[in-house]
Design an enzyme around this catalytic site. Structure first.
Site, short mmCIF file in Angstrom:
data_model
loop_
_atom_site.label_atom_id
_atom_site.label_comp_id
_atom_site.label_asym_id
_atom_site.label_seq_id
_atom_site.Cartn_x
_atom_site.Cartn_y
_atom_site.Cartn_z
N HIS A 54 30.39 41.16 -6.38
CA HIS A 54 30.66 41.39 -4.96
C HIS A 54 29.44 42.07 -4.35
O HIS A 54 28.61 42.66 -5.05
CB HIS A 54 31.87 42.30 -4.80
CG HIS A 54 33.18 41.65 -5.12
ND1 HIS A 54 34.37 42.15 -4.67
CD2 HIS A 54 33.48 40.53 -5.83
CE1 HIS A 54 35.36 41.40 -5.10
NE2 HIS A 54 34.84 40.41 -5.81
N GLU A 56 29.14 44.82 -2.78
CA GLU A 56 29.07 46.26 -3.05
C GLU A 56 28.54 46.54 -4.45
O GLU A 56 27.71 47.44 -4.64
CB GLU A 56 30.45 46.91 -2.90
CG GLU A 56 31.04 46.78 -1.51
CD GLU A 56 31.96 45.58 -1.34
OE1 GLU A 56 32.93 45.70 -0.56
OE2 GLU A 56 31.72 44.52 -1.97
N CYS A 87 35.56 47.35 -6.02
CA CYS A 87 34.38 47.92 -5.38
C CYS A 87 34.59 49.39 -5.01
O CYS A 87 33.68 50.20 -5.12
CB CYS A 87 34.00 47.09 -4.17
SG CYS A 87 33.45 45.42 -4.65
#
Length: 171
Positions: A54, A56, A87
């Site tokens: 992801h 993040e 995250c």
């Protein structure tokens, strides 16, 4: 030079556009310390077939590498979409001070929309601030998923046409 929250969110949006152009869910993130971007990332989980990539987590990885530490003391994150539970856990574990996000994540947001993991007694709590350039962040997500639905519809139509052609060609 002092920058405002919109400046850093625009940088995250620029990264989200890169994800969008690669047919990834368009989320971008930057990590900032002392007014300087020290890590950035965007979703690459589809192209790399890796669920943890992801925006993040990629940004956290890059910031840790650039700063030479897993502790991101005095760092803030700007991300175009409210972080998910994975995250948010990475944010807690890396000790990021503040999270500034654009659009709410009504299906998987872990900073208030579905759950707020910062309400639990973990060893670190980040400040959470949502709604930074929310309209632009939400519009990019909406456009992405509209395109996904359109592409799926076209694919189904093509499959029906092909099936129909096959059936008419059979003796």
């Amino acid at each position: 030079m002092e920058f405002n929250h919109e400046y850093f969110m625009l940088e995250a949006l620029r990264l989200a556009e890169l994800a969008y152009n690669q047919k990834e869910v368009p989320v971008g993130a930057v990590i900032v310390r002392d007014g300087e971007i020290v890590g950035c990332g965007y979703n690459t989980r589809k192209q790399n077939q890796n669920a943890v990539l992801h925006a993040e987590t990629v940004a956290i990885y890059n910031a840790c590498k650039n700063l030479g530490s897993w502790r991101l003391w005095n760092c803030d994150m700007y991300v175009t979409l409210e972080p998910c539970p994975m995250c948010t856990g990475a944010i807690i574990n890396s000790r990021i001070c503040n999270v500034y996000y654009g659009a709410k994540n009504i299906r998987a947001g872990a900073c208030g929309s579905v759950i707020n993991l910062f309400d639990y007694p973990f060893n670190h709590k980040a400040g959470i601030f949502g709604g930074i350039l929310e309209e632009q962040c939400a519009e990019l997500m909406t456009r992405f998923f509209e395109n996904v639905r359109t592409e799926r519809k076209l694919l189904k139509e093509q499959q029906k046409t092909l099936q129909s052609q096959i059936q008419t060609e059979q003796p």
